[in-house]
Design a protein around this motif. Structure first.
Motif: not given
Length: 301
Positions: A62-69, A74-77, A92-97, A102-108
């Motif tokens: 999840l992103a920031d413990h947000d369990s909404s859609l 992503g998901h894993g084991v 999930i490649p098509g997820s806006e979040t 990824i964009e935040f990461n690219k900015s440092g």
């Protein structure tokens, strides 16, 4: 002191490495390294990975413990290896979040990670006490700390600020659209490799001691399926129990009173049999299920 807590979500963070590559993008996370963390409102805290249930499969990422859609990225084991909690899965490649991360990461911007655990039993470890847990030795600080003996892993999240400020997340993504390939791997330290090898050697030795030379099939299964010594001893104990073969018992011959009741019932006078011979004799006569004279003769033999 041991305390059973009401089910609630406990958020904890630890040193985390996160790498994404490939299409669809994959993710590998070191969610918890087995050491002590500071988690409000518990304070200093250690999770016993031996008692952590990994029954949620796949585990949500999840992103920031947000369990909404919109918060699901992503998901894993999840698995435990060498005293560490690892999660491997797919983003999930098509997820806006996901794209925003990824964009935040690219900015440092450096993300942290946090695991969501529903605690079960928590023990309070006194100051100065030393424990060997998660393939390491942990000594209680000047103040006591909480030890989560049992719990369930519910999710793992990417967050801006985790419970442990030293956590970090690194995302390897290409500058092109989507994710690029990377050969980065999670490499355990030499101490972790030695600890894992020692634990495996001790496990196999305990299995062989329990099986001896008699239960080679149990030994092979235990080593292959990751049993510990205690479970192996239980299976050996079960296999050692003698098999009792039941000998069919011959039914006892019917008494004269029961035969008399059966004859009366066969003649249509069941109520008379019950009145003069008793309810027990009448019931046992019915249990004979005699429908003819031959059945009555067999019952008397």
């Amino acid at each position: 002191m041991t305390t059973a807590l009401e089910p609630s979500l406990m958020l904890a963070a630890a040193d985390v490495e996160l790498m994404a590559s490939g299409r669809p993008p994959t993710i590998s996370v070191v969610g918890y390294t087995g050491g002590m963390m500071r988690v409000p409102p518990f304070g200093d805290l250690v999770i016993d990975l031996a008692g952590l249930q990994l029954s949620v499969d796949p585990i949500p990422i999840l992103a920031d413990h947000d369990s909404s859609l919109r918060g699901i990225i992503g998901h894993g084991v999840a698995r435990v290896n060498a005293g560490r909690l690892l999660v491997q899965g797919t983003l999930i490649p098509g997820s806006e979040t996901t794209q925003r991360i990824i964009e935040f990461n690219k900015s440092g911007f450096r993300f942290q990670a946090s695991v969501g655990v529903a605690p079960g039993i928590i023990e309070r470890v006194c100051a100065g006490e030393t424990l060997h847990i998660n393939n390491r030795t942990i000594q209680s600080p000047q103040t006591a700390f909480s030890l989560v003996r049992t719990g369930e892993l519910r999710e793992i999240s990417l967050v801006a600020l985790g419970a442990d400020a030293s956590t970090s997340v690194s995302i390897a993504a290409s500058r092109n659209k989507g994710f690029g390939m990377t050969t980065d791997n999670i490499t355990p330290t030499a101490d972790e490799i030695r600890a894992e090898a020692l634990a495996e050697t001790e496990r196999i030795a305990a299995i062989r001691k329990a099986c001896g030379s008699r239960f080679t099939d149990i030994e092979a299964t235990a080593i292959r399926d990751g049993w510990d010594g205690q479970r192996t001893e239980l299976e050996v104990l079960r296999a050692s129990r003698p098999v009792v073969q039941e000998t069919p018992s011959r039914p006892e011959p019917a008494t004269r009173m029961v035969l008399t009741a059966a004859i009366l019932a066969h003649m249509g006078h069941e109520s008379l049999a019950e009145k003069h011979l008793g309810a027990d004799a009448a019931q046992r006569a019915r249990d004979l299920r005699a429908t003819n004279l031959m059945d009555l003769c067999k019952a008397a033999a």
